[in-house]
Design a protein around this motif. Structure first.
Motif, mmCIF file in Angstrom:
data_model
loop_
_atom_site.group_PDB
_atom_site.id
_atom_site.type_symbol
_atom_site.label_atom_id
_atom_site.label_comp_id
_atom_site.label_asym_id
_atom_site.label_seq_id
_atom_site.Cartn_x
_atom_site.Cartn_y
_atom_site.Cartn_z
ATOM 1 N N THR A 14 75.020 51.643 32.362
ATOM 2 C CA THR A 14 75.805 52.147 32.971
ATOM 3 C C THR A 14 76.184 51.366 34.464
ATOM 4 O OG1 THR A 14 75.556 54.800 32.056
ATOM 5 C CG2 THR A 14 75.695 54.177 34.300
ATOM 6 N N VAL A 15 74.273 51.150 34.265
ATOM 7 C CA VAL A 15 74.465 49.962 35.476
ATOM 8 C C VAL A 15 74.937 48.376 35.524
ATOM 9 C CG1 VAL A 15 72.789 48.863 37.143
ATOM 10 C CG2 VAL A 15 72.287 51.607 35.885
ATOM 11 N N SER A 16 75.131 47.903 34.638
ATOM 12 C CA SER A 16 75.956 46.845 34.863
ATOM 13 C C SER A 16 77.187 47.272 34.862
ATOM 14 C CB SER A 16 76.012 46.612 33.370
ATOM 15 O OG SER A 16 74.770 45.549 33.168
ATOM 16 N N ALA A 17 78.086 48.626 34.815
ATOM 17 C CA ALA A 17 78.870 48.920 34.707
ATOM 18 C C ALA A 17 79.726 48.933 36.234
ATOM 19 C CB ALA A 17 80.082 50.011 33.736
ATOM 20 N N THR A 18 78.845 50.048 36.317
ATOM 21 C CA THR A 18 78.836 50.779 38.218
ATOM 22 C C THR A 18 78.775 49.288 39.023
ATOM 23 O OG1 THR A 18 78.280 52.397 36.786
ATOM 24 C CG2 THR A 18 78.218 52.749 39.270
ATOM 25 N N ALA A 19 77.677 48.794 38.549
ATOM 26 C CA ALA A 19 77.033 47.976 39.924
ATOM 27 C C ALA A 19 76.884 46.442 39.005
ATOM 28 C CB ALA A 19 75.783 47.840 40.307
ATOM 29 N N PRO A 20 78.282 45.589 39.201
ATOM 30 C CA PRO A 20 78.455 44.401 38.566
ATOM 31 C C PRO A 20 77.687 43.469 39.247
ATOM 32 C CG PRO A 20 80.569 45.403 38.795
ATOM 33 C CD PRO A 20 79.340 45.934 39.026
ATOM 34 N N ASP A 21 77.673 43.298 40.422
ATOM 35 C CA ASP A 21 76.893 42.607 41.227
ATOM 36 C C ASP A 21 75.536 42.559 41.314
ATOM 37 O OD1 ASP A 21 79.381 41.586 41.953
ATOM 38 O OD2 ASP A 21 79.081 43.232 43.931
ATOM 39 N N LEU A 22 75.040 43.786 40.936
ATOM 40 C CA LEU A 22 73.375 43.492 41.122
ATOM 41 C C LEU A 22 72.968 42.355 39.241
ATOM 42 C CD1 LEU A 22 72.334 47.448 40.539
ATOM 43 C CD2 LEU A 22 72.361 45.928 43.046
ATOM 44 N N VAL A 23 71.643 41.994 39.819
ATOM 45 C CA VAL A 23 71.360 41.136 39.502
ATOM 46 C C VAL A 23 70.083 41.338 37.780
ATOM 47 C CG1 VAL A 23 70.492 38.520 38.481
ATOM 48 C CG2 VAL A 23 71.741 38.954 40.669
ATOM 49 N N PRO A 24 70.210 41.523 36.171
ATOM 50 C CA PRO A 24 69.678 42.613 35.860
ATOM 51 C C PRO A 24 68.623 41.230 35.865
ATOM 52 C CG PRO A 24 71.755 41.737 34.615
ATOM 53 C CD PRO A 24 71.965 40.988 36.295
ATOM 54 N N LYS A 25 66.720 42.109 35.370
ATOM 55 C CA LYS A 25 65.812 40.955 35.309
ATOM 56 C C LYS A 25 64.745 41.754 34.284
ATOM 57 C CE LYS A 25 64.133 39.966 39.541
ATOM 58 N NZ LYS A 25 63.953 39.576 40.544
ATOM 59 N N THR A 26 63.710 41.570 35.059
ATOM 60 C CA THR A 26 62.544 41.978 33.879
ATOM 61 C C THR A 26 61.411 42.282 35.667
ATOM 62 O OG1 THR A 26 61.233 40.879 33.353
ATOM 63 C CG2 THR A 26 63.054 42.415 31.285
ATOM 64 N N TRP A 27 61.140 43.331 35.479
ATOM 65 C CA TRP A 27 60.471 43.955 37.273
ATOM 66 C C TRP A 27 58.788 44.306 36.116
ATOM 67 C CZ3 TRP A 27 59.396 48.544 39.484
ATOM 68 C CH2 TRP A 27 58.667 48.152 41.173
ATOM 69 N N TYR A 28 57.543 43.920 36.046
ATOM 70 C CA TYR A 28 56.523 43.773 35.849
ATOM 71 C C TYR A 28 56.850 44.896 33.838
ATOM 72 C CZ TYR A 28 54.031 44.598 39.876
ATOM 73 O OH TYR A 28 53.758 43.997 41.514
ATOM 74 N N GLY A 29 57.788 43.664 33.399
ATOM 75 C CA GLY A 29 57.864 43.854 32.268
ATOM 76 C C GLY A 29 58.777 44.993 32.052
ATOM 77 N N MET A 30 59.763 45.775 32.731
ATOM 78 C CA MET A 30 60.639 46.924 33.168
ATOM 79 C C MET A 30 61.931 46.095 33.396
ATOM 80 S SD MET A 30 58.841 50.411 34.213
ATOM 81 C CE MET A 30 58.350 49.183 35.746
ATOM 82 N N PRO A 31 62.781 47.682 32.109
ATOM 83 C CA PRO A 31 64.403 46.592 33.228
ATOM 84 C C PRO A 31 64.594 46.695 34.585
ATOM 85 C CG PRO A 31 64.470 47.249 31.005
ATOM 86 C CD PRO A 31 62.941 48.452 31.277
ATOM 87 N N ALA A 32 65.330 45.717 35.082
ATOM 88 C CA ALA A 32 65.050 46.239 36.502
ATOM 89 C C ALA A 32 66.668 45.559 36.932
ATOM 90 C CB ALA A 32 64.339 45.932 37.008
ATOM 91 N N TYR A 33 66.608 45.765 37.920
ATOM 92 C CA TYR A 33 68.583 45.528 38.657
ATOM 93 C C TYR A 33 68.146 44.631 40.442
ATOM 94 C CZ TYR A 33 69.871 47.210 33.965
ATOM 95 O OH TYR A 33 70.178 47.322 32.826
ATOM 96 N N ALA A 34 68.246 43.953 40.462
ATOM 97 C CA ALA A 34 68.095 42.795 41.748
ATOM 98 C C ALA A 34 69.403 43.072 42.828
ATOM 99 C CB ALA A 34 67.012 42.394 41.774
ATOM 100 N N ASN A 35 69.308 42.632 43.805
ATOM 101 C CA ASN A 35 70.418 42.929 44.878
ATOM 102 C C ASN A 35 70.985 41.416 44.713
ATOM 103 O OD1 ASN A 35 68.736 41.734 46.998
ATOM 104 N ND2 ASN A 35 69.122 43.641 47.862
ATOM 105 N N ALA A 36 71.891 40.584 45.558
ATOM 106 C CA ALA A 36 71.836 39.363 45.409
ATOM 107 C C ALA A 36 70.287 38.136 46.144
ATOM 108 C CB ALA A 36 72.794 38.632 46.553
ATOM 109 N N ASP A 37 69.448 38.930 46.943
ATOM 110 C CA ASP A 37 68.217 38.896 47.921
ATOM 111 C C ASP A 37 67.394 38.444 46.906
ATOM 112 O OD1 ASP A 37 69.667 38.103 49.935
ATOM 113 O OD2 ASP A 37 68.391 40.033 51.021
ATOM 114 N N GLY A 38 67.540 38.848 45.216
ATOM 115 C CA GLY A 38 66.516 39.061 44.162
ATOM 116 C C GLY A 38 65.608 40.412 44.182
#
Length: 151
Positions: free
Chosen positions: A68-92
């Motif tokens: 859902t996040v990938s389809a809705t906000a393709p510009d967000l960058v997928p990564k992990t954050w404290y081991g959790m799935p997270a999505y960051a803006n272009a600035d990280g």
């Protein structure tokens, strides 16, 4: 449904084993991000690996959140954050994250938003939402939240 009591054991320094693991995971993430040649694909793979390691219920929710996040906000960058799935803006900077229930032995998973999310609504607004199961109504709400967060 009555609340489950967390069964984490706090160490003498005040951190549970789960919290210590999350901090160690975050340190590893920062080291990986700082390496030369680190790519967005590395963050995506770490996110997918993290989802794959979850128990079945959490994994099912995390997969739906990711799609859902990938389809809705393709510009967000997928990564992990404290081991959790997270999505960051272009600035990280993290915009939103998924915390599985099993991570800290909670009763429900959480969809959380950080300061970068544009969810401000007067003097008080929610920054996290409990997720117990995925339904069309939940999906619609998540899409609306993600769209607002990136607006």
């Amino acid at each position: 449904m009555p609340a489950k009591k967390a069964t984490t054991t706090t160490q003498p320094d005040g951190f549970s084993a789960e919290e210590r693991a999350a901090m160690k995971g975050r340190a590893a993430e920062l080291r990986a991000e700082g390496k030369k040649g680190a790519k967005a694909a590395d963050g995506l793979q770490a996110l997918l690996d993290g989802i794959a390691a979850m128990d079945a219920e959490d994994r099912a929710l995390a997969e739906r959140v990711h799609v859902t996040v990938s389809a809705t906000a393709p510009d967000l960058v997928p990564k992990t954050w404290y081991g959790m799935p997270a999505y960051a803006n272009a600035d990280g900077k993290i915009v939103l994250f998924f915390q599985n229930a099993g991570k800290f032995k909670y009763r429900y998973a959480t969809l959380g938003f950080q300061d970068e999310a544009n969810l401000d609504d007067g003097d008080i607004w929610a920054t996290s939402y409990a997720l117990q199961k995925w339904t069309p109504a939940v999906e619609k709400k998540v899409i609306a939240l993600v769209k607002a967060a990136i607006s």
